[in-house]
Design a protein around this motif. Structure first.
Motif, PDB file in Angstrom:
ATOM      1  N   ASP A  94       0.801  -1.224   0.000  1.00  0.00           N
ATOM      2  CA  ASP A  94       0.000   0.000   0.000  1.00  0.00           C
ATOM      3  C   ASP A  94       0.836   1.278   0.000  1.00  0.00           C
ATOM      4  O   ASP A  94       0.316   2.357   0.229  1.00  0.00           O
ATOM      5  N   LEU A  95       2.150   1.155  -0.291  1.00  0.00           N
ATOM      6  CA  LEU A  95       3.027   2.322  -0.223  1.00  0.00           C
ATOM      7  C   LEU A  95       4.290   2.090  -1.054  1.00  0.00           C
ATOM      8  O   LEU A  95       4.880   1.016  -1.005  1.00  0.00           O
TER       9      LEU A  95
ATOM     10  N   CYS B  35       6.392   9.839  -2.093  1.00  0.00           N
ATOM     11  CA  CYS B  35       5.618   8.755  -1.511  1.00  0.00           C
ATOM     12  C   CYS B  35       4.325   8.572  -2.298  1.00  0.00           C
ATOM     13  O   CYS B  35       3.567   9.515  -2.464  1.00  0.00           O
TER      14      CYS B  35
ATOM     15  N   HIS C 284       0.796   6.364  -2.394  1.00  0.00           N
ATOM     16  CA  HIS C 284      -0.066   5.494  -1.614  1.00  0.00           C
ATOM     17  C   HIS C 284      -0.813   4.564  -2.557  1.00  0.00           C
ATOM     18  O   HIS C 284      -0.695   4.676  -3.774  1.00  0.00           O
ATOM     19  N   GLU C 285      -1.627   3.656  -2.003  1.00  0.00           N
ATOM     20  CA  GLU C 285      -2.238   2.624  -2.813  1.00  0.00           C
ATOM     21  C   GLU C 285      -3.136   3.146  -3.926  1.00  0.00           C
ATOM     22  O   GLU C 285      -3.334   2.480  -4.935  1.00  0.00           O
TER      23      GLU C 285
END
Length: 190
Positions: free
Chosen positions: A172-173, A185, A187-188
Motif C-alpha cells: 500500500d506504499l 511517496c 499510496h495505494e
C-alpha cells in the motif's frame, strides 16, 4: 511509472504516468482523471516524429530537454535504449498494486515519472520488478535517485551514502528516500 529496463525491454519516461503524488514542497497533488486531463492540456506532448527520442509512445511529461536530462543520468547499461511505457494511470488506473504488477515486465532499472496539476514532473529511478515486502524494508542500490522539475530546471538528487534508505515498497506504499522524510511517496490509490 516511467521506467526503463534492458535495451530489449526498456521503459519510457511515462512508464507510470503517475500523475499524482506529493511533491517535495509538501503541497498535495490530486490524482483524479479530471485534474490530470487539465494538466495534460497545459503541456505539449512530444511527438516522436518531431524529436529523435527513443520512446515507444508519445509522452505527456517528457520534453526533449527532460529526455536529454534523463539520458545523462541513467546507468550506462541502458543509455541509448528505447523507453517503453509499462504503466500509466490513464491506461491502467490509479492502483499501486497494478503498478507493482506491471513492473514485473521489467528486469532492470525503471524510471518512475509523476506529474502534478501545477505542471511539475518528479519521480525516481527504481530497481524492477518492484518487490513489496511485509515489513518496512528498504530496497535499491546506490544508482537509485529522485528528481524534480518543481524549481524550473530538472534537479537530480542521488544518495548521500549516509544510509541505504533508497526506496521502500509495500502493498500500500511506495516511498523513495528516507531517514526522516520521504522524497516521494505514493499510496495505494497513487
Amino acid at each position: 511509472m516511467d521506467e526503463y529496463a534492458d535495451c530489449n525491454a526498456l521503459n519510457t519516461p511515462d512508464l507510470v504516468k503517475d500523475e499524482t503524488d506529493e511533491d517535495p514542497t509538501s503541497r498535495r497533488s490530486s490524482s483524479s482523471s479530471e485534474d490530470f486531463a487539465e494538466a495534460k492540456e497545459q503541456q505539449t506532448p512530444i511527438a516522436s516524429k518531431e524529436h529523435p527520442l527513443k520512446l515507444t509512445e508519445d509522452s505527456t511529461f517528457i520534453s526533449y530537454d527532460l529526455y536529454e536530462f534523463f539520458e545523462s543520468c541513467i546507468p550506462n547499461i541502458v543509455k541509448g535504449c528505447h523507453w517503453v511505457l509499462v504503466c500509466s494511470t490513464l491506461k491502467h488506473g490509479t492502483s499501486l498494486r497494478t503498478l507493482i504488477r506491471k513492473s514485473a515486465e521489467l528486469s532492470g532499472p525503471g524510471l518512475l515519472i509523476v506529474g502534478d496539476r501545477q505542471g511539475a514532473v518528479f519521480g525516481g529511478l527504481l530497481d524492477c520488478p518492484l518487490k513489496p515486502t511485509a515489513k518496512r524494508k528498504y530496497q535499491g542500490t546506490n544508482q537509485t535517485f529522485v528528481f524534480t522539475t518543481i524549481y524550473g530546471e530538472p534537479r537530480l538528487f542521488r544518495p548521500t551514502g549516509a544510509n541505504r534508505y533508497y526506496y521502500m515498497c509495500l502493498n500500500d506504499l511506495l516511498a523513495l528516500g528516507g531517514g526522516g522524510n520521504y522524497a516521494l511517496c505514493l499510496h495505494e490509490d497513487l
